[in-house]
Design a protein around this motif. Structure first.
Motif, PDB file in Angstrom:
ATOM      1  N   THR B  86       0.774  -1.124  -0.071  1.00 21.36           N
ATOM      2  CA  THR B  86      -0.157   0.100   0.041  1.00 21.36           C
ATOM      3  C   THR B  86       0.889   1.183  -0.060  1.00 21.36           C
ATOM      4  O   THR B  86       2.254   1.252  -0.126  1.00 21.36           O
ATOM      5  N   THR B  87       0.272   2.335   0.185  1.00 18.06           N
ATOM      6  CA  THR B  87       0.892   3.642   0.012  1.00 18.06           C
ATOM      7  C   THR B  87       0.178   4.852   0.816  1.00 18.06           C
ATOM      8  O   THR B  87      -1.033   4.799   0.921  1.00 18.06           O
ATOM      9  N   THR B  89       0.297   7.631  -0.433  1.00 17.78           N
ATOM     10  CA  THR B  89      -0.012   8.889  -1.351  1.00 17.78           C
ATOM     11  C   THR B  89      -1.747   8.562  -1.757  1.00 17.78           C
ATOM     12  O   THR B  89      -2.007   7.606  -2.051  1.00 17.78           O
ATOM     13  N   ASN B  90      -2.289   9.711  -1.933  1.00 20.86           N
ATOM     14  CA  ASN B  90      -3.738   9.399  -2.524  1.00 20.86           C
ATOM     15  C   ASN B  90      -3.814   9.343  -3.680  1.00 20.86           C
ATOM     16  O   ASN B  90      -4.376  10.500  -4.357  1.00 20.86           O
ATOM     17  N   LEU B  91      -3.561   8.495  -4.753  1.00 24.44           N
ATOM     18  CA  LEU B  91      -3.844   8.248  -6.050  1.00 24.44           C
ATOM     19  C   LEU B  91      -5.139   7.735  -6.250  1.00 24.44           C
ATOM     20  O   LEU B  91      -5.748   7.158  -5.421  1.00 24.44           O
ATOM     21  N   SER B  92      -5.653   8.168  -7.289  1.00 24.40           N
ATOM     22  CA  SER B  92      -7.079   7.569  -7.912  1.00 24.40           C
ATOM     23  C   SER B  92      -6.663   5.918  -8.166  1.00 24.40           C
ATOM     24  O   SER B  92      -5.623   5.826  -8.608  1.00 24.40           O
ATOM     25  N   VAL B  96      -3.483   4.595 -10.313  1.00 24.60           N
ATOM     26  CA  VAL B  96      -2.448   3.660  -9.721  1.00 24.60           C
ATOM     27  C   VAL B  96      -2.400   2.377 -11.311  1.00 24.60           C
ATOM     28  O   VAL B  96      -1.509   2.076 -11.381  1.00 24.60           O
ATOM     29  N   ALA B 133     -12.471   6.751 -10.484  1.00 21.51           N
ATOM     30  CA  ALA B 133     -11.814   8.044  -9.790  1.00 21.51           C
ATOM     31  C   ALA B 133     -12.003   7.850  -8.250  1.00 21.51           C
ATOM     32  O   ALA B 133     -11.555   9.108  -7.629  1.00 21.51           O
ATOM     33  N   GLN B 134     -11.920   6.589  -7.734  1.00 22.90           N
ATOM     34  CA  GLN B 134     -12.030   6.684  -6.493  1.00 22.90           C
ATOM     35  C   GLN B 134     -10.668   6.623  -5.840  1.00 22.90           C
ATOM     36  O   GLN B 134      -9.860   6.160  -6.464  1.00 22.90           O
ATOM     37  N   GLY B 135     -10.247   7.307  -4.574  1.00 28.38           N
ATOM     38  CA  GLY B 135      -9.089   7.390  -4.123  1.00 28.38           C
ATOM     39  C   GLY B 135      -8.649   6.127  -3.357  1.00 28.38           C
ATOM     40  O   GLY B 135      -9.540   5.237  -2.939  1.00 28.38           O
ATOM     41  N   TRP B 136      -7.390   5.707  -3.482  1.00 26.46           N
ATOM     42  CA  TRP B 136      -6.985   4.661  -3.001  1.00 26.46           C
ATOM     43  C   TRP B 136      -7.212   4.286  -1.340  1.00 26.46           C
ATOM     44  O   TRP B 136      -7.367   3.095  -1.090  1.00 26.46           O
ATOM     45  N   GLN B 137      -6.902   5.414  -0.845  1.00 30.06           N
ATOM     46  CA  GLN B 137      -7.041   5.198   0.405  1.00 30.06           C
ATOM     47  C   GLN B 137      -8.680   4.848   1.142  1.00 30.06           C
ATOM     48  O   GLN B 137      -8.841   4.298   2.171  1.00 30.06           O
ATOM     49  N   THR B 138      -9.438   4.910   0.061  1.00 32.00           N
ATOM     50  CA  THR B 138     -10.795   4.591   0.427  1.00 32.00           C
ATOM     51  C   THR B 138     -11.226   3.297  -0.002  1.00 32.00           C
ATOM     52  O   THR B 138     -12.350   2.853   0.339  1.00 32.00           O
TER      53      THR B 138
END
Lengths: 346, 253
Positions: B86-87, B89-92, B96, B133-138
């Motif tokens: 994981t990361t 960074t909040n990439l979409s 990623v 378009a969702q953020g990785w963190q979510t």
């Protein structure tokens, strides 16, 4: 949480942001050249600059021509370049070390630079033939060399490299303290302290010429490797699996950051906080992809340091506050806002 | 043969972790790597993918010695999915998966129509096109793993290596991920912990023990009561399920 497609729609946004940044930067530099103990009108500043460039031969008082062109303009431009350079280095190190707290001095460069500077000022190494800047530069590279050695050419992974940087910083700080306490007098110690906190006081055009080459070269190399930097998002092994020659990229980029940081430190001392805060601010504006993050950080860093330099000259009457003090005092509240607003929405 | 490994040896300091392993994987085959903890599954997978260099031996993928293929060229043919990386960074999701195009793009090349189409197809393949378009963190654990697989697919590889891709997922998501992998028209090698899942989804299974190959063959040939006792130190009954693959029932005592 939805994230806008910065790759396609965002290109225009970046162009607008960079355009605005350039205008703000020009205005900031003009203000920096106008404001000071000896206040000069912006129109005179404009004429002094065109005179200096040889475009006009306007009749303005020689003292004002000299203050603007010889002192303040070179100083403001060096501040801009130093801000841009430190911000880029911060971006690179945060990406390679995968650590949000990484900043340009994490590799021990500032500690090494101060030891080098102290060796020249206090011990008199080089018997006057070596300048403080050269001493600082040599010291910075010694420290970087030590970090590179301790972390097997910076290939042993982020935590190992950070620890090597901590070790180098401790060692060189100890050396500096040792030199100052055993052989320095009080005045020398004060000089060193002042220099360490950062000052644009002594910079002139030759400094600008050197810095412009180093910073632009650094920026170009980093931009060429921007895609590879993105691939480090999920760690070194993932980057390797995506076809990135990890060891080579790390070594080149660590070398670039050491070179840029050492050059800046040797000219203007250790200016903290820019390299840490500006990348975060830029990420907030343009997202985490490096092809956009690098130019945005450079622009914001440049503006930030020019404004900080103006503040350092006007806040206290008749005195210049060390620039590092200003960057921290302005930077911390600003950083707090970003941290607050960028809170994960859970 | 798509993958041919010969006499691979690798270790750290005095300890040999992978000890003269040879294996072959045919085109389109799904090979499962199983073995107890510390048997060398992850290390072997990294040797096969070229992420670690063997002390001796060689790996050929699509007829080329991978030690001689440049990293970038290799990454266009071979993808690797790690276990739950994981990361911060909040990439979409889109960003990623776009990382998967890295080996196909030069430093300055723009984003092409092919890149776009490949990324969309990869997201569709793992059923994540609704989260673009969702953020990785979510994302949930299962969604993240599917995005990782989409990123690997965006490399348009012919061979995919996966290191315990179903780690920490619930059973529904484990089966879903493995179904996606099995249905890919790729040659794949998967390190797995769950023996029943390995039996369900792999064409052939290699059993590692102490860095060496203990058995290799179809699930029904390999997963015997005797092997489970010798390698995994468990007592179990092996039944034949309706689909023909072996089903292992562990005994509690």
């Amino acid at each position: 949480m939805k994230i806008a497609d910065r790759n396609e729609a965002g290109a225009g946004w970046l162009a607008i942001l960079l355009g605005i940044s350039m205008i703000v930067l020009v205005v900031s530099v003009a203000l920096a050249a106008a404001i000071g103990d000896y206040s000069i009108g912006v129109d005179t500043v404009f004429l002094a600059v065109t005179n200096g460039l040889g475009l006009t031969h306007a009749d303005i008082p020689p003292i004002e021509q000299s203050v603007v062109w010889d002192l303040r303009l070179s100083r403001a431009l060096v501040a801009a370049l130093a801000g841009a350079g430190l911000a880029i280095c911060g971006v690179i190190l945060q990406a390679l070390l995968r650590n949000a707290l990484a900043e340009p001095f994490v590799l021990g460069v500032s500690a090494g630079a101060s030891t080098g500077a102290v060796a020249v000022i206090v011990l008199g190494i080089g018997a006057g033939s070596v300048s403080l800047s050269l001493g600082a530069f040599a010291g910075a590279f010694c420290a970087f060399g030590m970090v590179a050695l301790l972390s097997n050419g910076a290939t042993s992974g982020p935590n190992h490299t950070i620890l090597a940087g901590v070790a180098a910083s401790q060692l060189f700080n100890a050396l500096t303290a040792y030199i100052v306490t055993t052989s320095g007098n009080a005045q020398q110690a004060r000089d060193v302290m002042f220099w360490l906190l950062g000052s644009f006081g002594g910079v002139r055009w030759p400094d600008f010429q050197l810095l412009v080459i180093v910073v632009f070269l650094g920026l170009v190399i980093c931009l060429l490797m921007a895609r590879s930097l993105d691939a480090f998002t999920f760690g070194d092994e993932d980057a390797a699996a995506l076809g990135v020659p990890v060891a080579r990229i790390r070594l080149i980029l660590f070398g670039v950051t050491a070179m840029v940081t050492a050059t800046i430190v040797s000219m203007v001392g250790t200016i903290g906080f820019v390299g840490l805060v500006v990348p975060h601010a830029a990420r907030y504006l343009v997202g985490p992809l490096h092809l956009r993050l690098l130019p945005a950080s450079a622009a914001i860093g440049a503006i930030f340091l020019v404004l900080a330099d103006i503040a350092s000259r006007v806040v206290a009457d008749q005195q210049t506050i060390p620039i590092g003090v200003v960057t921290a005092m302005v930077g911390v509240p600003f950083f707090a806002i970003i941290l607050y607003r960028a809170k994960p929405q859970q | 043969m798509t993958i041919v490994a010969k006499d691979l040896v690798w270790g750290v300091r005095q300890k040999t972790i992978v000890d003269s392993v040879s294996l072959t994987v045919a085109k389109g085959e799904t090979l499962g790597l199983i073995g107890p903890n510390g048997s060398g599954k992850s290390s072997l997978l990294r040797l096969l993918a070229g992420l670690k260099q063997p002390q001796s031996g060689q790996v050929e993928i699509l007829g080329q010695d991978i030690a001689r293929v440049p990293r970038r060229a290799l990454a266009r043919q071979v993808a690797f999915v790690q276990q739950d990386t994981t990361t911060d960074t909040n990439l979409s999701v889109r960003d990623v998966v776009r990382l998967g195009r890295t080996p196909h793009r030069s430093a300055l090349s723009g984003w092409t129509e092919t890149d776009r189409a490949v990324v969309l197809a990869a997201l569709e393949r793992v059923n994540m096109n609704g989260h673009i378009a969702q953020g990785w963190q979510t994302l949930s654990g299962g969604e993240r793993q599917r995005v990782h697989i989409a990123r690997a697919l965006a490399q348009t590889p012919q061979v995919m290596f996966l290191d315990e891709p179903t780690n920490h997922l619930d059973i529904h998501h484990q089966i879903e991920i493995l179904r996606v992998i099995r249905d890919l028209e790729l040659t794949s090698v998967i390190a797995l912990h769950d023996l029943n899942l390995a039996a369900m989804f792999c064409d052939r299974i290699v059993v590692l023990d102490g860095g060496t190959v203990r058995a290799c063959g179809t699930p029904e040939a390999v997963l015997t009561q005797q092997l489970l006792r010798d390698v995994f130190k468990v007592e179990a009954d092996v039944e034949c399920s309706l689909t023909g693959s072996p089903h292992i029932r562990f005994r509690a005592q």
